[in-house]
Motif scaffolding. Structure first.
Motif, PDB file in Angstrom:
ATOM      1  N   LEU A 187       0.842  -1.256   0.076  1.00  0.00           N
ATOM      2  CA  LEU A 187      -0.122  -0.032  -0.067  1.00  0.00           C
ATOM      3  C   LEU A 187       0.890   1.408   0.067  1.00  0.00           C
ATOM      4  O   LEU A 187       0.481   2.460   0.239  1.00  0.00           O
TER       5      LEU A 187
ATOM      6  N   MET B  96       3.528   3.570  -2.213  1.00  0.00           N
ATOM      7  CA  MET B  96       4.528   3.740  -3.481  1.00  0.00           C
ATOM      8  C   MET B  96       5.915   3.853  -3.089  1.00  0.00           C
ATOM      9  O   MET B  96       6.170   4.330  -2.074  1.00  0.00           O
TER      10      MET B  96
ATOM     11  N   PHE C   4       8.240   5.642  -4.249  1.00  0.00           N
ATOM     12  CA  PHE C   4       8.823   6.754  -4.204  1.00  0.00           C
ATOM     13  C   PHE C   4       8.555   7.619  -2.865  1.00  0.00           C
ATOM     14  O   PHE C   4       9.246   8.479  -2.424  1.00  0.00           O
ATOM     15  N   GLN C   5       7.495   7.089  -1.984  1.00  0.00           N
ATOM     16  CA  GLN C   5       7.157   7.628  -0.812  1.00  0.00           C
ATOM     17  C   GLN C   5       8.308   7.211   0.273  1.00  0.00           C
ATOM     18  O   GLN C   5       8.111   7.709   1.327  1.00  0.00           O
TER      19      GLN C   5
ATOM     20  N   LEU D  49       0.645   7.880 -15.052  1.00  0.00           N
ATOM     21  CA  LEU D  49       1.458   8.691 -13.939  1.00  0.00           C
ATOM     22  C   LEU D  49       2.696   9.186 -14.508  1.00  0.00           C
ATOM     23  O   LEU D  49       3.708   8.266 -14.823  1.00  0.00           O
TER      24      LEU D  49
ATOM     25  N   ILE E 142      -1.342  11.930  -2.223  1.00  0.00           N
ATOM     26  CA  ILE E 142      -1.303  10.754  -1.489  1.00  0.00           C
ATOM     27  C   ILE E 142      -0.860  10.974  -0.186  1.00  0.00           C
ATOM     28  O   ILE E 142       0.031  11.620   0.198  1.00  0.00           O
ATOM     29  N   ALA E 143      -1.684  10.179   0.878  1.00  0.00           N
ATOM     30  CA  ALA E 143      -1.066  10.243   2.176  1.00  0.00           C
ATOM     31  C   ALA E 143      -0.499   8.963   2.661  1.00  0.00           C
ATOM     32  O   ALA E 143       0.407   8.443   2.007  1.00  0.00           O
ATOM     33  N   GLY E 144      -1.435   8.221   3.390  1.00  0.00           N
ATOM     34  CA  GLY E 144      -1.044   6.908   3.704  1.00  0.00           C
ATOM     35  C   GLY E 144      -1.254   5.647   2.600  1.00  0.00           C
ATOM     36  O   GLY E 144      -0.668   5.015   2.731  1.00  0.00           O
ATOM     37  N   GLY E 145      -1.931   6.070   1.640  1.00  0.00           N
ATOM     38  CA  GLY E 145      -2.187   5.231   0.425  1.00  0.00           C
ATOM     39  C   GLY E 145      -2.987   4.061   0.431  1.00  0.00           C
ATOM     40  O   GLY E 145      -3.198   3.521  -0.161  1.00  0.00           O
ATOM     41  N   THR E 146      -3.529   4.039   1.888  1.00  0.00           N
ATOM     42  CA  THR E 146      -4.323   2.848   2.096  1.00  0.00           C
ATOM     43  C   THR E 146      -5.516   2.493   1.481  1.00  0.00           C
ATOM     44  O   THR E 146      -5.993   1.518   1.172  1.00  0.00           O
TER      45      THR E 146
ATOM     46  N   VAL F  89      -3.556   3.655  -3.274  1.00  0.00           N
ATOM     47  CA  VAL F  89      -2.794   2.846  -4.102  1.00  0.00           C
ATOM     48  C   VAL F  89      -3.616   1.734  -4.780  1.00  0.00           C
ATOM     49  O   VAL F  89      -3.290   1.324  -5.688  1.00  0.00           O
ATOM     50  N   ILE F  90      -4.727   1.190  -3.832  1.00  0.00           N
ATOM     51  CA  ILE F  90      -5.324  -0.039  -4.551  1.00  0.00           C
ATOM     52  C   ILE F  90      -6.251   0.809  -5.653  1.00  0.00           C
ATOM     53  O   ILE F  90      -6.454   0.042  -6.806  1.00  0.00           O
TER      54      ILE F  90
ATOM     55  N   LEU G 176      -5.475   3.141  -7.599  1.00  0.00           N
ATOM     56  CA  LEU G 176      -4.484   3.592  -8.539  1.00  0.00           C
ATOM     57  C   LEU G 176      -4.194   2.221  -9.419  1.00  0.00           C
ATOM     58  O   LEU G 176      -4.291   2.164 -10.835  1.00  0.00           O
ATOM     59  N   ARG G 177      -4.155   1.199  -8.710  1.00  0.00           N
ATOM     60  CA  ARG G 177      -3.926  -0.121  -9.442  1.00  0.00           C
ATOM     61  C   ARG G 177      -4.961  -0.453 -10.213  1.00  0.00           C
ATOM     62  O   ARG G 177      -4.896  -1.128 -11.159  1.00  0.00           O
ATOM     63  N   GLU G 178      -6.274  -0.383  -9.815  1.00  0.00           N
ATOM     64  CA  GLU G 178      -7.608  -0.807 -10.392  1.00  0.00           C
ATOM     65  C   GLU G 178      -7.871   0.081 -11.539  1.00  0.00           C
ATOM     66  O   GLU G 178      -8.844  -0.109 -12.216  1.00  0.00           O
TER      67      GLU G 178
ATOM     68  N   LEU H  47       1.602  12.580  -8.897  1.00  0.00           N
ATOM     69  CA  LEU H  47       1.324  12.210  -7.566  1.00  0.00           C
ATOM     70  C   LEU H  47       2.109  13.132  -6.398  1.00  0.00           C
ATOM     71  O   LEU H  47       3.198  13.025  -6.761  1.00  0.00           O
TER      72      LEU H  47
ATOM     73  N   ILE I 266      -2.634  -0.972   9.195  1.00  0.00           N
ATOM     74  CA  ILE I 266      -3.308   0.277   8.533  1.00  0.00           C
ATOM     75  C   ILE I 266      -3.323   1.491   9.480  1.00  0.00           C
ATOM     76  O   ILE I 266      -3.210   2.490   9.056  1.00  0.00           O
TER      77      ILE I 266
ATOM     78  N   LEU J 227      -0.437   3.568   8.982  1.00  0.00           N
ATOM     79  CA  LEU J 227      -0.106   4.220   7.733  1.00  0.00           C
ATOM     80  C   LEU J 227      -1.339   5.322   7.402  1.00  0.00           C
ATOM     81  O   LEU J 227      -1.090   6.380   6.934  1.00  0.00           O
TER      82      LEU J 227
END
Ligand SMILES: Cc1cc2nc3c(=O)[nH]c(=O)nc-3n(C[C@H](O)[C@H](O)[C@H](O)COP(=O)(O)OP(=O)(O)OC[C@H]3O[C@@H](n4cnc5c(N)ncnc54)[C@H](O)[C@@H]3O)c2cc1C
Ligand code: FES
Ligand code: FES
Lengths: 159, 289
Positions: A61, A63, A65-66, B3, B29-33, B36-37, B39-41, B49, B104, B107
């Protein structure tokens, strides 16, 4: 591509990462830390967990680069240079907490993150500490007893 | 969109500059929780970003005048463990503690919880019950709005592409106030809540419920205040009869609201809410003492 630097298991790396790469991909595919497992890819199974700046996180979860400037610990960073296992790894082996082994690297890291903060956890606290890590095999009982044993080893000053 | 650029920001100024320049092409984007999902979908496709997770100016919990203010990039774990929030409002810390798993919580951020605008965001009901205000920043300046007004729909918040959520703030606890939180999930860890409920109460003289605010999660298209129930309770004397009656009112409100939802939801939630509500109210009332 973007150049980043990060520390993994005490060693500084400078690497080029693709924009859409996750930390999981960077660790596994680019840097070869295959102890980091990919399971669900959505934060549910915990198999990809690593310790980042002292905290347990799911690398699927994040990236890549983070992770600039971060200090990361994977399972590969736990054993001593002479190959001696970390007390947590030792306890997992002795208690028979490993079956297929897929969850094990992340489970051991979850135990480490917990014990670093709380050297005398109760059973409840252990269960909470590993609640983000799924195991299909063991039924968790032996994992919990391994963490207890590991705590004893660590409190005695390492085995 | 592909991206093309990723930026690890270290200062708020940097973040606001990027958003000002890139506008809709950029995403925070912060924690990405959540992100990220997505983005991938392929559900979101930003060109740029900007990572705000290590912008120190966005990670804080502090008292400012009469308010407690929480920076948008503050992690759940920090809310859970904060000494600033105070016992009466422990319900907010319990909400943060109920999120997902340790990973979780290490993050995920409160700003991401709000801006992702999922109906099941756990900290949002607690913040709504605290009548929180959203503090929003862009290069042009700062504006504030009630947190309640930030939602447009499921997954949509009223932020311009140049803006970020900077913080949320709410009034410090006063004597006689308390916040209770209850989550009904399928599994202890990792169940995106089926119901989460936060109740704020203020005790008046002679056990009168002087004020009540209820924030709910997963009972609507986004987290909402439950005003019909609030209006029913407000000004009444706290006793078992009121609690029972209010729980019935809540059940009826949901029966109407969820009438067109799938059977599981339409039959289960109006029933389950009664117990959840009573527990949350009782917890809140305990904390007023
Ligand atoms: C396994 C798992 C379990 C989970 N369990 C729970 C749970 O129990 N309860 C719960 O509530 N949630 C849960 N979540 C959802 C998620 O963790 C939360 O919604 C979290 O708060 C998201 O925060 P983030 O910082 O990770 O957001 P991100 O994923 O980084 O961002 C989410 C969205 O918010 C936007 N955003 C973030 N910060 C800002 C800002 N400051 N200003 C403007 N926009 C911003 C991003 O652009 C993006 O659109 C779970 C997620 C996973 C993967
Ligand atoms: S692969 Fe990351 S949590 Fe499952
Ligand atoms: S040992 Fe097989 S998943 Fe845990």
């Amino acid at each position: 591509m973007k150049k980043i630097s990060l520390t993994v298991n005490g060693k500084l790396y400078q690497v080029e990462v693709e924009e859409d790469m996750r930390l999981l991909d960077l660790l596994r595919d680019k840097l070869g830390f295959t102890g980091v497992k990919e399971g669900c890819s959505e934060g549910e199974c915990g198999a990809c967990s690593v310790i980042m700046d002292g905290k347990l996180v799911t690398s699927c979860l994040i990236m890549a680069f983070q992770a600039e400037g971060k200090e990361i610990i994977t399972i590969e960073g736990l054993q001593k240079e002479d190959g001696t296992l970390h007390p947590i790894q030792q306890a997992f082996l002795e208690e028979g907490a490993v079956q297929c082994g897929f969850c094990t690297p992340a489970m051991v890291l979850a135990a480490k993150a917990l014990l670093d903060k709380n050297p005398h956890p109760t059973d409840e606290e252990i269960k909470e500490g590993i609640s983000g890590n799924l195991c299909r095999c063991t039924g968790y009982a032996k994992i919990v007893s391994s963490v207890k044993k590991a705590a004893e080893y660590l409190n005695k000053g390492g085995k | 969109m592909e991206l093309k650029e990723v930026i690890k920001a270290r200062t708020l100024e940097e973040v606001l500059d990027v958003l000002d320049e890139k506008g809709e092409k950029a995403k925070v984007i912060a924690g990405g929780t959540d992100l990220v999902i997505q983005l991938r979908e392929g559900k979101v496709n930003p060109e740029v970003l900007v990572d705000i997770s290590d912008v120190a100016e966005l990670c804080f919990i502090k008292e400012t005048g009469d308010f407690i203010e929480i920076g948008a990039a503050t992690r759940f774990v920090n809310i859970k463990e904060s000494p600033v929030i105070g016992k009466p409002f422990k319900g907010l810390q319990e909400a943060a503690g109920h999120v997902g798993s340790p990973q979780i919580r290490n993050l995920g951020t409160v700003g991401g919880n709000i801006c992702n605008a999922s109906p099941a965001a756990d900290t949002v009901p607690a913040l709504l019950a605290l009548d929180a205000v959203a503090v929003i920043k862009s290069k042009q300046g700062t504006r504030e709005m009630p947190l309640e007004d930030i939602y447009i729909d499921r997954g949509k918040v009223k932020l311009e592409p140049q803006e970020i959520l900077y913080a949320v703030k709410f009034l410090k606890p006063q004597p006689g106030q308390g916040l209770g939180f209850v989550k009904l999930g399928l599994r202890k860890a990792l169940a995106i809540s089926t119901i989460s409920l936060a109740v704020f109460v203020e005790r008046g003289e002679n056990e009168v419920i002087k004020n009540i605010r209820i924030g709910s999660g997963a009972l609507s298209r986004f987290p909402v205040r439950e005003r019909e129930v609030e209006d029913f309770v407000k000004g009444k004397k706290m006793d078992n009869t009121v609690i029972e009656e209010a729980a019935e009112v809540f059940g009826q409100v949901l029966e109407k609201r969820l009438a067109t939802r799938p059977p599981v939801e339409k039959d289960f939630k109006p029933y389950a809410i009664k117990g959840v509500f009573k527990e949350a109210l009782n917890k809140a009332w305990q904390r007023t003492k």
